[in-house]
Design an enzyme around this catalytic site. Structure first.
Site, PDB file in Angstrom:
ATOM      1  N   ASP A  25     -15.470   9.331  52.505  1.00  0.00           N
ATOM      2  CA  ASP A  25     -15.549   8.205  51.333  1.00  0.00           C
ATOM      3  C   ASP A  25     -15.895   9.218  50.190  1.00  0.00           C
ATOM      4  OD1 ASP A  25     -16.143   5.051  50.926  1.00  0.00           O
ATOM      5  OD2 ASP A  25     -16.830   6.323  49.187  1.00  0.00           O
ATOM      6  N   PHE A  46      -8.654  -8.396  60.272  1.00  0.00           N
ATOM      7  CA  PHE A  46      -9.166 -10.016  60.189  1.00  0.00           C
ATOM      8  C   PHE A  46     -10.553 -10.010  60.388  1.00  0.00           C
ATOM      9  CE2 PHE A  46      -4.902  -9.670  61.932  1.00  0.00           C
ATOM     10  CZ  PHE A  46      -3.971 -10.547  60.761  1.00  0.00           C
ATOM     11  N   LEU A  47     -11.333  -9.114  60.182  1.00  0.00           N
ATOM     12  CA  LEU A  47     -12.812  -9.189  60.228  1.00  0.00           C
ATOM     13  C   LEU A  47     -13.437 -10.160  59.547  1.00  0.00           C
ATOM     14  CD1 LEU A  47     -14.928  -7.296  58.593  1.00  0.00           C
ATOM     15  CD2 LEU A  47     -13.936  -5.455  59.916  1.00  0.00           C
ATOM     16  N   ASN A  98      -5.597 -15.764  55.456  1.00  0.00           N
ATOM     17  CA  ASN A  98      -6.580 -16.014  54.591  1.00  0.00           C
ATOM     18  C   ASN A  98      -6.033 -17.285  53.942  1.00  0.00           C
ATOM     19  OD1 ASN A  98      -8.333 -14.335  55.544  1.00  0.00           O
ATOM     20  ND2 ASN A  98      -8.389 -13.012  53.725  1.00  0.00           N
ATOM     21  N   CYS A 132     -12.911 -12.076  49.864  1.00  0.00           N
ATOM     22  CA  CYS A 132     -11.805 -12.050  50.285  1.00  0.00           C
ATOM     23  C   CYS A 132     -11.005 -13.238  50.131  1.00  0.00           C
ATOM     24  CB  CYS A 132     -11.920 -11.966  51.891  1.00  0.00           C
ATOM     25  SG  CYS A 132     -12.850 -10.422  52.179  1.00  0.00           S
TER      26      CYS A 132
HETATM   27  C1  UGA Z   1     -12.675 -14.108  55.726  1.00  0.00           C
HETATM   28  C2  UGA Z   1     -11.803 -14.492  56.943  1.00  0.00           C
HETATM   29  O1  UGA Z   1     -12.401 -15.422  57.704  1.00  0.00           O
HETATM   30  C3  UGA Z   1     -11.693 -13.070  57.650  1.00  0.00           C
HETATM   31  O2  UGA Z   1     -10.677 -13.565  58.637  1.00  0.00           O
HETATM   32  C4  UGA Z   1     -10.800 -12.121  56.955  1.00  0.00           C
HETATM   33  O3  UGA Z   1     -10.563 -10.904  57.557  1.00  0.00           O
HETATM   34  C5  UGA Z   1     -12.075 -11.732  55.594  1.00  0.00           C
HETATM   35  O4  UGA Z   1     -12.035 -12.837  54.947  1.00  0.00           O
HETATM   36  C6  UGA Z   1     -11.134 -10.682  54.884  1.00  0.00           C
HETATM   37  O5  UGA Z   1     -10.116 -10.844  54.199  1.00  0.00           O
HETATM   38  O6  UGA Z   1     -11.454  -9.561  55.012  1.00  0.00           O
HETATM   39  P1  UGA Z   1     -15.229 -13.861  55.427  1.00  0.00           P
HETATM   40  O7  UGA Z   1     -14.925 -13.672  53.950  1.00  0.00           O
HETATM   41  O8  UGA Z   1     -16.241 -12.775  55.928  1.00  0.00           O
HETATM   42  O9  UGA Z   1     -13.904 -13.580  56.120  1.00  0.00           O
HETATM   43  O10 UGA Z   1     -15.954 -15.200  55.574  1.00  0.00           O
HETATM   44  P2  UGA Z   1     -15.550 -16.607  56.207  1.00  0.00           P
HETATM   45  O11 UGA Z   1     -16.522 -16.658  57.341  1.00  0.00           O
HETATM   46  O12 UGA Z   1     -14.031 -16.946  56.459  1.00  0.00           O
HETATM   47  O13 UGA Z   1     -15.892 -17.638  55.051  1.00  0.00           O
HETATM   48  C7  UGA Z   1     -15.342 -17.324  53.913  1.00  0.00           C
HETATM   49  C8  UGA Z   1     -16.135 -18.746  52.914  1.00  0.00           C
HETATM   50  O14 UGA Z   1     -15.570 -19.994  53.236  1.00  0.00           O
HETATM   51  C9  UGA Z   1     -17.759 -18.590  53.034  1.00  0.00           C
HETATM   52  O15 UGA Z   1     -17.925 -18.827  51.446  1.00  0.00           O
HETATM   53  C10 UGA Z   1     -17.931 -19.771  53.730  1.00  0.00           C
HETATM   54  O16 UGA Z   1     -19.136 -20.554  53.439  1.00  0.00           O
HETATM   55  C11 UGA Z   1     -16.804 -20.696  53.398  1.00  0.00           C
HETATM   56  N1  UGA Z   1     -16.500 -21.551  54.632  1.00  0.00           N
HETATM   57  C12 UGA Z   1     -15.853 -21.257  55.915  1.00  0.00           C
HETATM   58  C13 UGA Z   1     -16.228 -23.092  54.405  1.00  0.00           C
HETATM   59  O17 UGA Z   1     -17.053 -23.646  53.470  1.00  0.00           O
HETATM   60  N2  UGA Z   1     -16.209 -23.775  55.478  1.00  0.00           N
HETATM   61  C14 UGA Z   1     -15.745 -23.432  56.648  1.00  0.00           C
HETATM   62  O18 UGA Z   1     -15.361 -24.085  57.513  1.00  0.00           O
HETATM   63  C15 UGA Z   1     -15.624 -21.915  56.890  1.00  0.00           C
END
Ligand code: UGA
Length: 439
Positions: free
Chosen positions: A30, A153-154, A214, A266
């Site tokens: 990095d 996809f994490l 996504n 994301c």
């Molecule tokens: C998301 C995707 O889930 C991952 O698969 C992807 O790899 C990642 O983006 C990325 O592009 O790197 P992440 O942003 O860590 O992961 O979080 P999520 O758990 O998906 O939540 C995203 C947002 O949606 C949060 O604000 C969460 O509160 C909200 N959310 C999630 C809801 O409002 N309802 C749900 O049922 C799920």
């Protein structure tokens, strides 16, 4: 195997540590020397469950090191992963690929031997050939450099689990049965052996895999939040409805938690990036649904602001509003595009004194939102509050006894933006409860 990872943010630091966990010898690279020093001391520069322990284990064992030198990285291995950030462009119209192309150029200049460059950064479809052309043009090894596309996809807070035991592994190559494919299959042998479904495909499909995954997740969240809007005018309960829908295996309950909607670094960015790219490709009509997905998401934030104004008799100016939650979701200190902070900020603009608390994200929130007030814990934040907003569903908030809180507030009124508080218990304790999409 020996491998490097260029770009040690959430993705890179986690991936580097996990590859060391699998037995590989890893050099993380990095250009931020402060970050390199922190990582070499066995710590992550951000919070991610289990990552500090894994970094400590492997920086001590000698299987994991970090450097700021491209030349050192190029000489270390013939497999290089790239996971630098691809933020949204300042004009909001697609991805800024400056960091990606800069990393490719600087690494390429040092590549004297055949190598496999595997990109994990999220990009607009069609980026892979541009990366290949740059590498062939600049690298002393020229056309002996192969490019692979391996989208990530994490989820934050599950990053280790999602790296070591992902739902699927996607590998995109320019040609079938390439050297790059053999190298990556060897790298991921343990992951595949653990039963991970593996899809080998072309570059464009691999690039689109991330964008469409996504987009689908965001659509699922906005779908249930659109239904919540209908619930609000009919007296139905969106939580129960989500359970009912979720029992249908074709629909499924995951990623269908109704509430304040999605934020983070994301989903919102990738949604807009996908729409922008589709526009460039002349197929904007195909993804027009995604504009509505974003609009529904924004409306959830406005709805909480609106409910707060109504609870405070149409005038929030001079009122004290307590907010539970600053992180964009629980179990992280990440506040990028946090729905909670967006609501807090809007209410402050309307004249309220907004006091925010969060178990992990306060330091970050203080830096980006110095105009808000902060409290260290969820009990004191309620002191003298005219209204409490529950905006990030940290599990510990559901365990707080509402009876002990009621006397602290000026008025025991709560808006549950995430639908995880026990509304019955709160009402019994004397609170007026409003929850999105619920009676
Ligand atoms: C998301 C995707 O889930 C991952 O698969 C992807 O790899 C990642 O983006 C990325 O592009 O790197 P992440 O942003 O860590 O992961 O979080 P999520 O758990 O998906 O939540 C995203 C947002 O949606 C949060 O604000 C969460 O509160 C909200 N959310 C999630 C809801 O409002 N309802 C749900 O049922 C799920």
């Amino acid at each position: 195997m020996k491998l490097t990872f260029v770009g040690c943010g959430y993705l890179g630091a986690t991936h580097a540590a996990c590859m060391a966990e699998l037995g590989h010898e890893v050099l993380g690279m990095d250009s931020d020397t402060d970050k390199v020093a922190i990582l070499n001391s066995g710590k992550a520069p951000f919070r991610e469950r289990g990552l500090d322990e894994m970094l400590t284990r492997h920086t001590s064992s000698g299987r994991l090191k970090f450097t700021a030198s491209y030349a050192e990285a190029a000489a270390f291995a013939d497999l290089h992963f790239i996971g630098v950030g691809t933020p949204e462009r300042a004009d909001g119209d697609g991805y800024d690929l400056t960091h990606l192309f800069s990393a490719v150029r600087r690494l390429a200049a040092c590549l004297k031997n055949p190598a496999v460059i595997t990109v994990k950064s999220t990009v607009p479809v069609g980026t892979a050939p541009r990366v290949r052309d740059l590498l062939h043009q600049i690298a002393p090894a020229g056309r002996a450099i192969e490019v692979a596309w391996n989208p990530e996809f994490l989820r934050e807070s599950f990053a280790i689990e999602d790296t070591l035991r992902p739902d699927r592994l996607v590998l995109g190559f320019e040609a079938e049965h390439s050297w790059a494919e053999a190298v990556l299959r060897r790298c991921y042998e343990a992951v595949v052996r653990a039963g991970t479904p593996t899809v080998v495909t072309d570059w464009a499909t691999a690039e689109l895999a991330k964008a469409s995954a996504n987009a689908f997740l965001a659509t699922k969240i906005s779908f249930i939040n659109a239904i919540a809007e209908v619930c609000e005018v009919t007296g139905a309960d969106v939580g129960k409805l989500a359970d009912i829908l979720g029992h249908d295996a074709r629909i499924g309950r995951r990623s269908m938690r109704p509430g304040l909607g999605f934020g983070g670094g994301c989903l919102p960015k990738d949604l807009r990036g996908f729409v922008a790219r589709a526009g460039e490709l002349g197929v904007e009509q195909a993804v027009v649904i995604l504009r509505e997905v974003e609009a529904i998401n924004n409306r959830r934030r406005e709805r909480v602001v609106d409910l707060a104004c109504r609870e405070l008799d149409g005038n929030v100016a001079g009122k004290r509003i307590a907010v539970w939650g600053a992180a964009f979701k629980p179990e992280t200190d990440d506040i990028r595009d946090s729905p909670a902070l967006a609501v807090a900020e809007r209410l402050r603009e309307l004249g309220a004194t907004v006091v925010v608390t969060d178990p992990q994200a306060l330091d970050n929130a203080r830096k980006t939102h110095p105009e808000l007030d902060y409290a260290d814990d969820p009990v004191t934040v309620v002191e003298d509050a005219d209204l409490l907003l529950h905006l990030t569903e940290w599990p510990q908030y559901s365990h707080i006894d509402p009876r002990s809180l009621a006397a602290r507030a000026v008025a025991p009124r709560v808006i549950d933006g995430r639908g995880t508080l026990d509304a019955g218990a709160w009402r019994q304790a004397g609170w007026t409860v409003r929850a999105l999409g619920r009676p």
